[in-house]
Design a protein around this motif. Structure first.
Motif, mmCIF file in Angstrom:
data_model
loop_
_atom_site.group_PDB
_atom_site.id
_atom_site.type_symbol
_atom_site.label_atom_id
_atom_site.label_comp_id
_atom_site.label_asym_id
_atom_site.label_seq_id
_atom_site.Cartn_x
_atom_site.Cartn_y
_atom_site.Cartn_z
ATOM 1 N N PRO A 43 0.822 -1.209 0.000
ATOM 2 C CA PRO A 43 0.000 0.000 0.000
ATOM 3 C C PRO A 43 0.858 1.262 0.000
ATOM 4 O O PRO A 43 2.002 1.244 0.445
ATOM 5 C CB PRO A 43 -0.811 -0.115 1.295
ATOM 6 C CG PRO A 43 -0.157 -1.160 2.118
ATOM 7 C CD PRO A 43 0.617 -2.045 1.188
ATOM 8 N N SER A 44 0.277 2.346 -0.490
ATOM 9 C CA SER A 44 0.993 3.621 -0.537
ATOM 10 C C SER A 44 1.466 4.017 0.865
ATOM 11 O O SER A 44 0.717 3.914 1.827
ATOM 12 C CB SER A 44 0.059 4.694 -1.104
ATOM 13 O OG SER A 44 0.743 5.912 -1.178
ATOM 14 N N GLY A 45 2.718 4.432 0.966
ATOM 15 C CA GLY A 45 3.260 4.874 2.240
ATOM 16 C C GLY A 45 3.773 3.761 3.132
ATOM 17 O O GLY A 45 4.128 3.997 4.283
ATOM 18 N N CYS A 46 3.861 2.527 2.604
ATOM 19 C CA CYS A 46 4.289 1.405 3.454
ATOM 20 C C CYS A 46 5.803 1.273 3.541
ATOM 21 O O CYS A 46 6.308 0.428 4.267
ATOM 22 C CB CYS A 46 3.683 0.092 2.974
ATOM 23 S SG CYS A 46 4.483 -0.578 1.505
ATOM 24 N N GLY A 47 6.532 2.091 2.781
ATOM 25 C CA GLY A 47 7.989 2.065 2.910
ATOM 26 C C GLY A 47 8.736 1.457 1.730
ATOM 27 O O GLY A 47 9.932 1.187 1.826
ATOM 28 N N LYS A 48 8.055 1.269 0.599
ATOM 29 C CA LYS A 48 8.701 0.643 -0.573
ATOM 30 C C LYS A 48 9.869 1.486 -1.078
ATOM 31 O O LYS A 48 10.977 0.980 -1.308
ATOM 32 C CB LYS A 48 7.680 0.431 -1.704
ATOM 33 C CG LYS A 48 6.483 -0.409 -1.312
ATOM 34 C CD LYS A 48 5.500 -0.579 -2.462
ATOM 35 C CE LYS A 48 4.872 0.720 -2.934
ATOM 36 N NZ LYS A 48 4.060 1.409 -1.892
ATOM 37 N N SER A 49 9.614 2.778 -1.268
ATOM 38 C CA SER A 49 10.691 3.653 -1.764
ATOM 39 C C SER A 49 11.810 3.743 -0.745
ATOM 40 O O SER A 49 12.988 3.841 -1.106
ATOM 41 C CB SER A 49 10.150 5.054 -2.075
ATOM 42 O OG SER A 49 9.222 4.994 -3.130
ATOM 43 N N THR A 50 11.439 3.693 0.540
ATOM 44 C CA THR A 50 12.462 3.735 1.597
ATOM 45 C C THR A 50 13.383 2.520 1.475
ATOM 46 O O THR A 50 14.601 2.650 1.609
ATOM 47 C CB THR A 50 11.786 3.798 2.979
ATOM 48 O OG1 THR A 50 10.919 4.937 3.011
ATOM 49 C CG2 THR A 50 12.812 3.906 4.095
ATOM 50 N N VAL A 51 12.810 1.349 1.191
ATOM 51 C CA VAL A 51 13.637 0.145 1.003
ATOM 52 C C VAL A 51 14.640 0.385 -0.128
ATOM 53 O O VAL A 51 15.846 0.142 0.022
ATOM 54 C CB VAL A 51 12.762 -1.089 0.675
ATOM 55 C CG1 VAL A 51 13.618 -2.257 0.205
ATOM 56 C CG2 VAL A 51 11.934 -1.492 1.889
HETATM 57 N N1 LIG Z 1 12.415 11.934 4.090
HETATM 58 C C1 LIG Z 1 11.315 11.648 4.790
HETATM 59 N N2 LIG Z 1 10.942 12.379 5.858
HETATM 60 C C2 LIG Z 1 9.850 12.078 6.591
HETATM 61 N N3 LIG Z 1 9.039 11.042 6.315
HETATM 62 C C3 LIG Z 1 9.346 10.275 5.271
HETATM 63 C C4 LIG Z 1 10.490 10.528 4.433
HETATM 64 N N4 LIG Z 1 10.535 9.578 3.467
HETATM 65 C C5 LIG Z 1 9.474 8.786 3.673
HETATM 66 N N5 LIG Z 1 8.757 9.188 4.749
HETATM 67 C C6 LIG Z 1 7.553 8.531 5.301
HETATM 68 O O1 LIG Z 1 7.824 7.155 5.392
HETATM 69 C C7 LIG Z 1 6.693 6.396 4.959
HETATM 70 C C8 LIG Z 1 7.117 5.487 3.827
HETATM 71 O O2 LIG Z 1 7.415 6.280 2.689
HETATM 72 P P1 LIG Z 1 7.802 5.640 1.278
HETATM 73 O O3 LIG Z 1 8.081 6.760 0.350
HETATM 74 O O4 LIG Z 1 8.870 4.637 1.481
HETATM 75 O O5 LIG Z 1 6.439 4.894 0.890
HETATM 76 P P2 LIG Z 1 6.044 4.107 -0.438
HETATM 77 O O6 LIG Z 1 5.657 2.730 -0.028
HETATM 78 O O7 LIG Z 1 7.111 4.237 -1.461
HETATM 79 O O8 LIG Z 1 4.722 4.874 -0.909
HETATM 80 P P3 LIG Z 1 4.163 5.158 -2.406
HETATM 81 O O9 LIG Z 1 3.603 3.859 -2.879
HETATM 82 O O10 LIG Z 1 3.098 6.163 -2.180
HETATM 83 O O11 LIG Z 1 5.306 5.661 -3.244
HETATM 84 C C9 LIG Z 1 5.621 7.401 4.595
HETATM 85 O O12 LIG Z 1 4.752 7.525 5.685
HETATM 86 C C10 LIG Z 1 6.366 8.690 4.384
HETATM 87 O O13 LIG Z 1 5.575 9.773 4.768
#
Ligand SMILES: Nc1ncnc2c1ncn2[C@@H]1O[C@H](COP(=O)(O)OP(=O)(O)OP(=O)(O)O)[C@@H](O)[C@H]1O
Ligand SMILES: [Mg+2]
Length: 261
Positions: A43-51
């Motif tokens: 789901p959106s915001g679950c941390g995929k891009s963070t990984v």
């Molecule tokens: N640099 C940052 N500062 C503060 N919060 C962050 C930062 N980067 C990510 N987050 C938070 O960490 C969580 C995970 O973000 P991430 O971008 O990894 O999600 P995602 O799974 O890639 O979402 P999407 O599918 O919408 O791209 C989110 O709640 C986001 O708000």
């Protein structure tokens, strides 16, 4: 495939801001074999891009360990062995499409392989725009430039964050088929983040579904098709079964709400 391409072990990551603390990842563990293609859904915001940012060395984990192709992300980048195409990947506005795709050669001090650059530009359907500047392209065309650029050096490790997000369905589908063909030949270890279940099953050897925030691995599914798969796979009962299973796992939302200060 026994060598490890990417190893993420017990990764946790929180972001602290004025609004509180967001726990993005909690004990995220994933091992990708050398040459394996793993797609991540969640789901959106679950941390995929963070990984992906942690694998690329753009962000660091609070806890846990990261190994990429046996070394650190920084070493791989210096060797030109890490290719990335991210959601908001910036192109250099003053360079042509061709020069943007050739950038990884310049950044690693190698002679530009112009034939490969031209082949990649053609692959993503931009041969007629090879001399254009990014400002003359649509968002989807710019995304295609960044995919071509990520492949330029035939990287050992390829990180793709929703690379097809802004494309129309027909172009997306065509690029899926082309990417499958190229990657079958190049054997890069690949992590793809996508919101498309079909795309994940069509391209990957293994699909990982993440839980809602804080993200962790919820389900891993092996895709039984070979890398030489063609469009014919899309209609097979096994393909449809996997898509249904993964969609059901995604539907079952478990995102933590609110923030804990
Ligand atoms: N640099 C940052 N500062 C503060 N919060 C962050 C930062 N980067 C990510 N987050 C938070 O960490 C969580 C995970 O973000 P991430 O971008 O990894 O999600 P995602 O799974 O890639 O979402 P999407 O599918 O919408 O791209 C989110 O709640 C986001 O708000
Ligand atoms: Mg993201």
């Amino acid at each position: 495939m026994t060598d490890i391409g990417i190893e993420l072990d017990g990764i946790s990551k929180s972001f602290v801001s004025g609004a509180g603390t967001v726990r993005a990842l909690d004990d995220f563990t994933l091992s990708v074999a050398e040459g394996e293609f793993v797609a991540i859904l969640g789901p959106s915001g679950c941390g995929k891009s963070t990984v992906l940012r942690i694998v690329a060395g753009l962000d660091s984990a609070d806890r846990g360990s990261v190994t990429v192709a046996g070394s650190s992300p920084q070493t791989l980048i210096a060797e030109g062995a890490l290719g990335v195409a991210f959601q908001d990947n910036a192109l250099l506005p003053w360079l042509s499409v061709r020069a943007n795709v050739a950038l990884p050669y310049k950044l690693t001090g190698r002679p530009v392989d112009q034939a490969r650059v031209d082949e990649l530009v053609a692959l993503v359907g931009l041969a007629d725009f090879a001399g254009a500047r990014p400002s003359q392209l649509s968002g989807g065309m710019r995304q295609r430039v960044s995919i071509a650029r990520s492949l330029a050096l035939a990287p050992r490790v390829l990180l793709l964050d929703e690379p097809f997000g802004a494309l129309d369905a027909v172009t997306r589908h065509r690029l899926n088929v082309e990417l499958a063909r190229i990657l079958a030949a190049e054997a890069s270890t690949t992590l793809l983040v996508t919101h498309s279940v079909e795309e994940a099953v069509f391209l990957a050897d293994r699909v990982v579904v993440m839980t809602g925030r804080p993200g962790r691995v919820k389900l891993t599914v092996d895709v039984p098709f070979g890398r030489d798969r063609t469009k014919a796979v899309l209609g097979q009962p096994e393909f449809l079964r996997l898509v249904a299973q993964l969609t059901a796992a995604l539907d079952d939302d478990d995102t933590e709400t609110g923030t804990a200060a």
